[in-house]
Write an enzyme that holds these catalytic residues in place. Sequence first.
Site, PDB file in Angstrom:
ATOM      1  N   GLU A  11      17.391 -16.882 -16.854  1.00 58.18           N
ATOM      2  CA  GLU A  11      16.153 -17.586 -17.244  1.00 58.18           C
ATOM      3  C   GLU A  11      14.962 -16.805 -16.714  1.00 58.18           C
ATOM      4  O   GLU A  11      14.825 -16.589 -15.508  1.00 58.18           O
ATOM      5  CB  GLU A  11      16.156 -19.009 -16.645  1.00 58.18           C
ATOM      6  CG  GLU A  11      15.194 -19.963 -17.308  1.00 58.18           C
ATOM      7  CD  GLU A  11      15.757 -20.604 -18.579  1.00 58.18           C
ATOM      8  OE1 GLU A  11      16.919 -20.341 -18.944  1.00 58.18           O
ATOM      9  OE2 GLU A  11      15.020 -21.399 -19.188  1.00 58.18           O
ATOM     10  N   LYS A  18      18.340 -25.855 -12.531  1.00 57.33           N
ATOM     11  CA  LYS A  18      18.051 -25.563 -13.943  1.00 57.33           C
ATOM     12  C   LYS A  18      16.590 -25.090 -14.029  1.00 57.33           C
ATOM     13  O   LYS A  18      15.657 -25.875 -13.971  1.00 57.33           O
ATOM     14  CB  LYS A  18      18.266 -26.800 -14.809  1.00 57.33           C
ATOM     15  CG  LYS A  18      18.202 -26.509 -16.315  1.00 57.33           C
ATOM     16  CD  LYS A  18      18.660 -27.700 -17.130  1.00 57.33           C
ATOM     17  CE  LYS A  18      18.641 -27.398 -18.627  1.00 57.33           C
ATOM     18  NZ  LYS A  18      17.287 -27.117 -19.147  1.00 57.33           N
ATOM     19  N   LYS A  73      19.426 -33.993 -16.136  1.00 57.59           N
ATOM     20  CA  LYS A  73      17.995 -33.814 -16.396  1.00 57.59           C
ATOM     21  C   LYS A  73      17.184 -34.708 -15.474  1.00 57.59           C
ATOM     22  O   LYS A  73      17.462 -35.908 -15.348  1.00 57.59           O
ATOM     23  CB  LYS A  73      17.691 -34.204 -17.857  1.00 57.59           C
ATOM     24  CG  LYS A  73      18.424 -33.369 -18.890  1.00 57.59           C
ATOM     25  CD  LYS A  73      17.832 -31.991 -19.030  1.00 57.59           C
ATOM     26  CE  LYS A  73      16.536 -32.052 -19.793  1.00 57.59           C
ATOM     27  NZ  LYS A  73      15.948 -30.715 -20.087  1.00 57.59           N
ATOM     28  N   ALA A  80       0.848  -1.215   0.000  1.00 59.28           N
ATOM     29  CA  ALA A  80       0.000   0.000   0.000  1.00 59.28           C
ATOM     30  C   ALA A  80       0.873   1.250   0.000  1.00 59.28           C
ATOM     31  O   ALA A  80       0.640   2.197  -0.765  1.00 59.28           O
ATOM     32  CB  ALA A  80      -0.912  -0.022   1.217  1.00 59.28           C
ATOM     33  N   GLU A  81       1.945   1.215   0.839  1.00 59.83           N
ATOM     34  CA  GLU A  81       2.811   2.404   0.918  1.00 59.83           C
ATOM     35  C   GLU A  81       3.569   2.586  -0.402  1.00 59.83           C
ATOM     36  O   GLU A  81       3.674   3.684  -0.949  1.00 59.83           O
ATOM     37  CB  GLU A  81       3.811   2.270   2.069  1.00 59.83           C
ATOM     38  CG  GLU A  81       4.644   3.538   2.249  1.00 59.83           C
ATOM     39  CD  GLU A  81       5.505   3.546   3.510  1.00 59.83           C
ATOM     40  OE1 GLU A  81       5.298   2.661   4.363  1.00 59.83           O
ATOM     41  OE2 GLU A  81       6.378   4.427   3.605  1.00 59.83           O
ATOM     42  N   TYR A  82       4.027   1.439  -1.002  1.00 55.65           N
ATOM     43  CA  TYR A  82       4.736   1.514  -2.288  1.00 55.65           C
ATOM     44  C   TYR A  82       3.812   2.118  -3.352  1.00 55.65           C
ATOM     45  O   TYR A  82       4.168   3.066  -4.057  1.00 55.65           O
ATOM     46  CB  TYR A  82       5.205   0.116  -2.724  1.00 55.65           C
ATOM     47  CG  TYR A  82       5.965   0.128  -4.031  1.00 55.65           C
ATOM     48  CD1 TYR A  82       5.302   0.015  -5.254  1.00 55.65           C
ATOM     49  CD2 TYR A  82       7.347   0.299  -4.047  1.00 55.65           C
ATOM     50  CE1 TYR A  82       5.990   0.073  -6.452  1.00 55.65           C
ATOM     51  CE2 TYR A  82       8.045   0.343  -5.243  1.00 55.65           C
ATOM     52  CZ  TYR A  82       7.365   0.231  -6.443  1.00 55.65           C
ATOM     53  OH  TYR A  82       8.061   0.301  -7.636  1.00 55.65           O
TER      54      TYR A  82
HETATM   55  N1  LIG Z   1      22.211 -21.880 -13.523  1.00 49.91           N
HETATM   56  C1  LIG Z   1      22.326 -22.061 -14.838  1.00 49.91           C
HETATM   57  O1  LIG Z   1      23.381 -22.013 -15.435  1.00 49.91           O
HETATM   58  C2  LIG Z   1      21.094 -22.331 -15.626  1.00 49.91           C
HETATM   59  C3  LIG Z   1      19.855 -22.365 -14.971  1.00 49.91           C
HETATM   60  N2  LIG Z   1      18.719 -22.620 -15.660  1.00 49.91           N
HETATM   61  C4  LIG Z   1      18.734 -22.840 -16.981  1.00 49.91           C
HETATM   62  N3  LIG Z   1      17.572 -23.092 -17.613  1.00 49.91           N
HETATM   63  C5  LIG Z   1      19.964 -22.801 -17.705  1.00 49.91           C
HETATM   64  C6  LIG Z   1      20.181 -22.995 -19.101  1.00 49.91           C
HETATM   65  C7  LIG Z   1      21.483 -22.889 -19.443  1.00 49.91           C
HETATM   66 BR1  LIG Z   1      22.206 -23.048 -21.212  1.00 49.91          BR
HETATM   67  S1  LIG Z   1      22.481 -22.542 -18.111  1.00 49.91           S
HETATM   68  C8  LIG Z   1      21.125 -22.552 -17.011  1.00 49.91           C
END
Ligand SMILES: NC(=O)c1cnc(N)c2cc(Br)sc12
Length: 318
Positions: A170, A115, A310, A34-36
């Site tokens: 990202e 990631k 992954k 609110a203040e912002y």
């Molecule tokens: N921390 C990182 O380097 C990182 C994090 N999130 C991602 N989607 C990616 C993609 C690449 Br290319 S690097 C990286």
Amino acid sequence: MTLDTQHEIKRLTTLLNDYAYHYYVLDEPKVSDAEYDQLLRRLIELEEKHPEWKQEDSPSERVGGTILEQFQKVQHDIPMLSLSNAFNADDLHDFDRRVKQGLDQEAPTYSCELKIDGLAVTLKYEQGRFVQGATRGDGTIGEDITANLKTIPAIPLRLREAVDIEVRGEAFMPKKSFIRLNEAREKNGEQLFANPRNAAAGSLRQLDPKIAAKRNLDIFIYGIGQLKGRQVSSHHEGLAYAHQLGFKTNPHQQHCETIDQVIAFCEHWLDKRADLPYEIDGIVIKVDALANQEKLGFTAKSPRWATAYKFPAEEVVT
Ligand SMILES: NC(=O)c1cnc(N)c2cc(Br)sc12
């Protein structure tokens, strides 16, 4: 009166940018919403009376009024690379063996980072001012999405030091924002986004920045592309410098002495990913010392000094 007004516009701009930095980058709010909002209304009122004194980094400058016809193409000075993949502990041990071979058996240390499952972007600053933001595109040519990136409050319009720098990161949509967005789209009979990554990409590809501004996007900076006038010797030192400049970096970065510590970090976040307020699809592992990165170099597509562990695709509960 006029000098006081000019001074007041500068004071409010600095104050509001500091409040936004603490709220969006440090996640440590200094004042209530609110203040912002009340201070921002006051600043906009003064800027409307005296547009000639509006500051370049005013928070009111974040949402532009122009709807673009199309996005301009941007050639990246330094290519935005893709990462090789690792799917299990054996792959990570193979990566570690290849790295040690390339370093004549010197034992490297690694930086391990979440990631983030969003859209890779690059941000260019001149004398500390945000001048251009672009998508990764095919790694060499991306699209200029500066106007949309300016709407992300965690992206500083002016850095805490007047440096020339290009950073990579990202852009993403937090899980809660994704759920709220799809609920609204369902009410309006619109097509739903499949996941937060598609929602973030779809939001940043809007030609009207007012739409992107409503999508609650966020960003983590994870690398430095180009840096003039300052030397860093390791990746984690570069991240600390980016944070010092005012960029938002991910708090869960860990420096690992051995590949076994890397594997433990990967297993921890495979188990804990559901507790995060944003989606991740793996762990990025980088050789930390820049001299070692240079020794290892690149294949045609990706760095030899990094890989992405992954996560298995999450079972979709039907
Ligand atoms: N921390 C990182 O380097 C990182 C994090 N999130 C991602 N989607 C990616 C993609 C690449 Br290319 S690097 C990286």
